[in-house]
Motif scaffolding. Structure first.
Motif, PDB file in Angstrom:
ATOM      1  N   ALA A  24      -3.189   5.245   1.451  1.00 48.64           N
ATOM      2  CA  ALA A  24      -3.887   6.015   2.475  1.00 48.64           C
ATOM      3  C   ALA A  24      -3.020   7.163   2.981  1.00 48.64           C
ATOM      4  O   ALA A  24      -1.796   7.091   2.941  1.00 48.64           O
ATOM      5  CB  ALA A  24      -4.282   5.108   3.640  1.00 48.64           C
ATOM      6  N   VAL A  25      -3.707   8.194   3.468  1.00 47.11           N
ATOM      7  CA  VAL A  25      -3.058   9.350   4.081  1.00 47.11           C
ATOM      8  C   VAL A  25      -3.089   9.170   5.589  1.00 47.11           C
ATOM      9  O   VAL A  25      -4.138   8.862   6.158  1.00 47.11           O
ATOM     10  CB  VAL A  25      -3.792  10.658   3.720  1.00 47.11           C
ATOM     11  CG1 VAL A  25      -3.180  11.844   4.455  1.00 47.11           C
ATOM     12  CG2 VAL A  25      -3.777  10.888   2.228  1.00 47.11           C
ATOM     13  N   VAL A  26      -1.952   9.363   6.223  1.00 52.93           N
ATOM     14  CA  VAL A  26      -1.869   9.319   7.682  1.00 52.93           C
ATOM     15  C   VAL A  26      -1.641  10.744   8.167  1.00 52.93           C
ATOM     16  O   VAL A  26      -0.787  11.466   7.646  1.00 52.93           O
ATOM     17  CB  VAL A  26      -0.738   8.387   8.139  1.00 52.93           C
ATOM     18  CG1 VAL A  26      -0.551   8.469   9.642  1.00 52.93           C
ATOM     19  CG2 VAL A  26      -1.021   6.957   7.709  1.00 52.93           C
ATOM     20  N   LEU A  61      -8.553  -1.602   5.321  1.00 55.33           N
ATOM     21  CA  LEU A  61      -8.361  -0.979   4.008  1.00 55.33           C
ATOM     22  C   LEU A  61      -7.870  -2.014   2.998  1.00 55.33           C
ATOM     23  O   LEU A  61      -8.337  -2.056   1.855  1.00 55.33           O
ATOM     24  CB  LEU A  61      -7.366   0.176   4.093  1.00 55.33           C
ATOM     25  CG  LEU A  61      -7.825   1.406   4.863  1.00 55.33           C
ATOM     26  CD1 LEU A  61      -6.688   2.402   5.001  1.00 55.33           C
ATOM     27  CD2 LEU A  61      -9.029   2.054   4.189  1.00 55.33           C
ATOM     28  N   ARG A  62      -6.939  -2.830   3.422  1.00 56.05           N
ATOM     29  CA  ARG A  62      -6.402  -3.864   2.538  1.00 56.05           C
ATOM     30  C   ARG A  62      -7.518  -4.823   2.102  1.00 56.05           C
ATOM     31  O   ARG A  62      -7.618  -5.194   0.942  1.00 56.05           O
ATOM     32  CB  ARG A  62      -5.269  -4.614   3.238  1.00 56.05           C
ATOM     33  CG  ARG A  62      -4.488  -5.494   2.288  1.00 56.05           C
ATOM     34  CD  ARG A  62      -3.248  -6.073   2.928  1.00 56.05           C
ATOM     35  NE  ARG A  62      -2.158  -5.114   2.868  1.00 56.05           N
ATOM     36  CZ  ARG A  62      -1.619  -4.514   3.919  1.00 56.05           C
ATOM     37  NH1 ARG A  62      -2.044  -4.763   5.130  1.00 56.05           N
ATOM     38  NH2 ARG A  62      -0.633  -3.665   3.764  1.00 56.05           N
ATOM     39  N   MET A 114       0.828  -1.201   0.000  1.00 57.85           N
ATOM     40  CA  MET A 114       0.000   0.000   0.000  1.00 57.85           C
ATOM     41  C   MET A 114       0.869   1.259   0.000  1.00 57.85           C
ATOM     42  O   MET A 114       1.952   1.259   0.553  1.00 57.85           O
ATOM     43  CB  MET A 114      -0.885   0.025   1.247  1.00 57.85           C
ATOM     44  CG  MET A 114      -2.048  -0.942   1.225  1.00 57.85           C
ATOM     45  SD  MET A 114      -3.020  -0.883   2.759  1.00 57.85           S
ATOM     46  CE  MET A 114      -3.796   0.697   2.604  1.00 57.85           C
ATOM     47  N   LYS A 115       0.342   2.298  -0.612  1.00 56.96           N
ATOM     48  CA  LYS A 115       1.047   3.583  -0.671  1.00 56.96           C
ATOM     49  C   LYS A 115       0.744   4.378   0.592  1.00 56.96           C
ATOM     50  O   LYS A 115      -0.409   4.579   0.946  1.00 56.96           O
ATOM     51  CB  LYS A 115       0.571   4.350  -1.911  1.00 56.96           C
ATOM     52  CG  LYS A 115       1.214   5.702  -2.109  1.00 56.96           C
ATOM     53  CD  LYS A 115       0.636   6.357  -3.360  1.00 56.96           C
ATOM     54  CE  LYS A 115       1.321   7.664  -3.677  1.00 56.96           C
ATOM     55  NZ  LYS A 115       2.702   7.516  -4.069  1.00 56.96           N
ATOM     56  N   LEU A 116       1.788   4.822   1.270  1.00 61.72           N
ATOM     57  CA  LEU A 116       1.655   5.610   2.495  1.00 61.72           C
ATOM     58  C   LEU A 116       1.999   7.066   2.204  1.00 61.72           C
ATOM     59  O   LEU A 116       3.094   7.380   1.742  1.00 61.72           O
ATOM     60  CB  LEU A 116       2.595   5.051   3.573  1.00 61.72           C
ATOM     61  CG  LEU A 116       2.821   5.888   4.829  1.00 61.72           C
ATOM     62  CD1 LEU A 116       1.531   6.154   5.575  1.00 61.72           C
ATOM     63  CD2 LEU A 116       3.820   5.189   5.746  1.00 61.72           C
ATOM     64  N   ILE A 117       1.035   7.947   2.479  1.00 59.58           N
ATOM     65  CA  ILE A 117       1.232   9.393   2.327  1.00 59.58           C
ATOM     66  C   ILE A 117       1.083  10.016   3.708  1.00 59.58           C
ATOM     67  O   ILE A 117       0.158   9.690   4.447  1.00 59.58           O
ATOM     68  CB  ILE A 117       0.193   9.997   1.364  1.00 59.58           C
ATOM     69  CG1 ILE A 117       0.388   9.442  -0.051  1.00 59.58           C
ATOM     70  CG2 ILE A 117       0.281  11.526   1.357  1.00 59.58           C
ATOM     71  CD1 ILE A 117      -0.682   9.858  -1.034  1.00 59.58           C
ATOM     72  N   VAL A 118       2.001  10.903   4.053  1.00 58.23           N
ATOM     73  CA  VAL A 118       1.889  11.660   5.298  1.00 58.23           C
ATOM     74  C   VAL A 118       1.505  13.089   4.949  1.00 58.23           C
ATOM     75  O   VAL A 118       2.059  13.680   4.016  1.00 58.23           O
ATOM     76  CB  VAL A 118       3.213  11.633   6.096  1.00 58.23           C
ATOM     77  CG1 VAL A 118       3.183  12.638   7.252  1.00 58.23           C
ATOM     78  CG2 VAL A 118       3.486  10.230   6.635  1.00 58.23           C
TER      79      VAL A 118
END
Length: 197
Positions: free
Chosen positions: A163-165, A155-156, A1-5
């Motif tokens: 997702a944005v954290v 989510l998975r 998964m793509k992690l965006i902060v």
């Protein structure tokens, strides 16, 4: 998964150190969101982040800084809904319902679909499950809203690929009182591991 902060909306003293540490730990995409602030403060923050990491930054305001600092791209939102004239490069935007996200993702690199896991939005859990059954989630739909370690397996299962954290990370550091940000970095490592599995 793509992690965006996503950054906090406020600037603070240790911010460039924390953001650089997150990049050192493998953060691939940072959204700089500082509404109602002067460009000079964002410029100062960007100058303090090592040049090698600036290409991983998407900016929500002061779009002229994209070119000046060789940033990854820009993010359209309610404050800044229009693409700058002759703009080329990464574009993302925020959407607040599935219909808007479905329509706008065609012109975007990805859309942040806001409101996940919030009872007072159209994206509460039963609605998300229905969207998953319809095959709605693809690599251009990024979940935003109340995302933390607990939500990643959900989510998975839905088929969400990114997702944005925000709060789950920044709640581990008081920008007005703390100086030690090791708890935040340690939590980011757990998030990254969860996103990678």
């Amino acid at each position: 998964m793509k992690l965006i902060v996503m950054t906090t909306p406020h600037f603070f003293v240790e911010e460039h150190q924390i953001l650089t540490a997150l990049f050192d730990e493998g953060l691939e995409t940072l959204h700089v969101r500082k509404p109602s602030t002067e460009a000079v403060f964002t410029e100062r923050l960007l100058r303090l982040i090592p040049e090698i990491y600036r290409r991983n930054i998407v900016i929500h305001d002061h779009f002229h800084l994209k070119k000046e600092f060789s940033l990854r791209g820009i993010h359209l939102n309610q404050r800044n809904p229009d693409l700058p004239k002759h703009y080329r490069g990464h574009i993302s935007c925020t959407c607040y319902n599935a219909e808007d996200a479905q329509m706008r993702k065609k012109q975007m690199d990805y859309v942040l679909l806001s409101g996940f896991y919030q009872d007072n939005t159209p994206l509460h859990e039963p609605a998300l499950e229905e969207l998953a059954k319809q095959g709605f989630f693809d690599k251009k739909i990024i979940a935003q809203g109340n995302i933390g370690l607990e939500q990643i397996p959900k989510l998975r299962d839905l088929g969400v690929t990114g997702a944005v954290v925000f709060s789950d990370l920044w709640n581990r550091f008081n920008i007005y009182a703390d100086q030690d940000y090791q708890e935040l970095i340690s939590h980011f490592r757990k998030l990254r591991k969860a996103f990678d599995h």
